[in-house]
Design a protein around this motif. Structure first.
Motif, short mmCIF file in Angstrom:
data_model
loop_
_atom_site.label_atom_id
_atom_site.label_comp_id
_atom_site.label_asym_id
_atom_site.label_seq_id
_atom_site.Cartn_x
_atom_site.Cartn_y
_atom_site.Cartn_z
N VAL A 1 0.88 -1.16 0.00
CA VAL A 1 0.00 0.00 0.00
C VAL A 1 0.92 1.21 0.00
CG1 VAL A 1 -1.77 1.22 1.31
CG2 VAL A 1 -1.74 -1.27 1.29
N ALA A 2 0.79 2.10 -1.00
CA ALA A 2 1.74 3.21 -1.13
C ALA A 2 1.04 4.53 -1.42
CB ALA A 2 2.73 2.91 -2.24
N ASP A 3 1.63 5.59 -0.93
CA ASP A 3 1.18 6.95 -1.21
C ASP A 3 1.67 7.32 -2.61
OD1 ASP A 3 0.30 9.67 -0.82
OD2 ASP A 3 2.38 10.20 -0.31
N THR A 4 0.76 7.75 -3.48
CA THR A 4 1.14 8.05 -4.86
C THR A 4 2.04 9.28 -4.96
OG1 THR A 4 -0.90 9.30 -5.18
CG2 THR A 4 -0.90 6.99 -5.88
N GLU A 5 1.95 10.21 -4.01
CA GLU A 5 2.74 11.43 -4.10
C GLU A 5 4.16 11.25 -3.57
OE1 GLU A 5 2.81 15.78 -2.06
OE2 GLU A 5 0.89 15.14 -2.86
N SER A 6 4.29 10.70 -2.40
CA SER A 6 5.61 10.61 -1.76
C SER A 6 6.32 9.28 -2.02
CB SER A 6 5.47 10.78 -0.25
OG SER A 6 4.83 9.65 0.32
N GLY A 7 5.55 8.23 -2.31
CA GLY A 7 6.13 6.91 -2.47
C GLY A 7 6.24 6.13 -1.17
N MET A 8 5.91 6.75 -0.04
CA MET A 8 5.96 6.03 1.22
C MET A 8 5.05 4.82 1.12
SD MET A 8 4.84 7.20 5.06
CE MET A 8 6.38 7.87 5.67
N ALA A 9 5.53 3.66 1.60
CA ALA A 9 4.77 2.43 1.42
C ALA A 9 4.81 1.56 2.67
CB ALA A 9 5.32 1.66 0.24
N MET A 10 3.80 0.72 2.78
CA MET A 10 3.72 -0.32 3.80
C MET A 10 3.53 -1.62 3.05
SD MET A 10 3.55 -1.60 6.83
CE MET A 10 3.69 -0.11 7.77
N SER A 11 4.41 -2.57 3.27
CA SER A 11 4.30 -3.87 2.61
C SER A 11 4.02 -4.95 3.63
CB SER A 11 5.60 -4.21 1.87
OG SER A 11 5.82 -3.29 0.83
N CYS A 12 3.26 -5.94 3.20
CA CYS A 12 2.93 -7.08 4.04
C CYS A 12 3.21 -8.35 3.26
CB CYS A 12 1.45 -7.07 4.43
SG CYS A 12 0.92 -5.56 5.25
#
Length: 121
Positions: A98-109
């Motif tokens: 799941v990632a923020d489209t603007e910053s690229g910050m993501a959480m992966s599972c």
């Protein structure tokens, strides 16, 4: 700044996502990504319990709800978030990002066997 801190661009407001707690604005985006990933993973587990396997793909509908071919998961994805889903990787695991489209910050599972979903952000 550590790997888990995001400073929003000036003027960007990231309100709490559905099922996310309200926190300091510096951490709200990360909190939203965690909450969104958690909700999708809960939905994927419920789907697997009902249908015997994870869905082949996920779609984000116009209203933000996440759906699979046979069902709609309870998760709602904020408009600024994109998801990536691999249900059957060659090593037998499932992956969700799941990632923020603007910053690229993501959480992966990652889900392997019956161990449950493990975050690896």
């Amino acid at each position: 700044m550590d790997d888990h801190t995001y400073e929003p661009r000036p003027g960007r407001v990231v309100p709490p996502a559905p099922n996310a707690v309200e926190v300091d604005p510096v951490y709200q985006l990360q909190t939203n990504l965690v909450a969104t990933a958690y909700e999708i993973c809960v939905g994927l587990d419920a789907y697997r319990d009902q249908y015997g396997a994870f869905p082949d793909s996920l779609t984000v509908e116009d209203d933000g709800r996440v759906s699979a071919t046979d069902a709609t998961l309870s998760a709602v994805v904020p408009a600024y978030v994109r998801i990536s889903y691999v249900p059957n990787a060659p090593d037998g695991t499932a992956y969700l990002t799941v990632a923020d489209t603007e910053s690229g910050m993501a959480m992966s599972c990652v889900q392997s066997g019956e161990e449950g979903w493990i975050t690896n952000s």
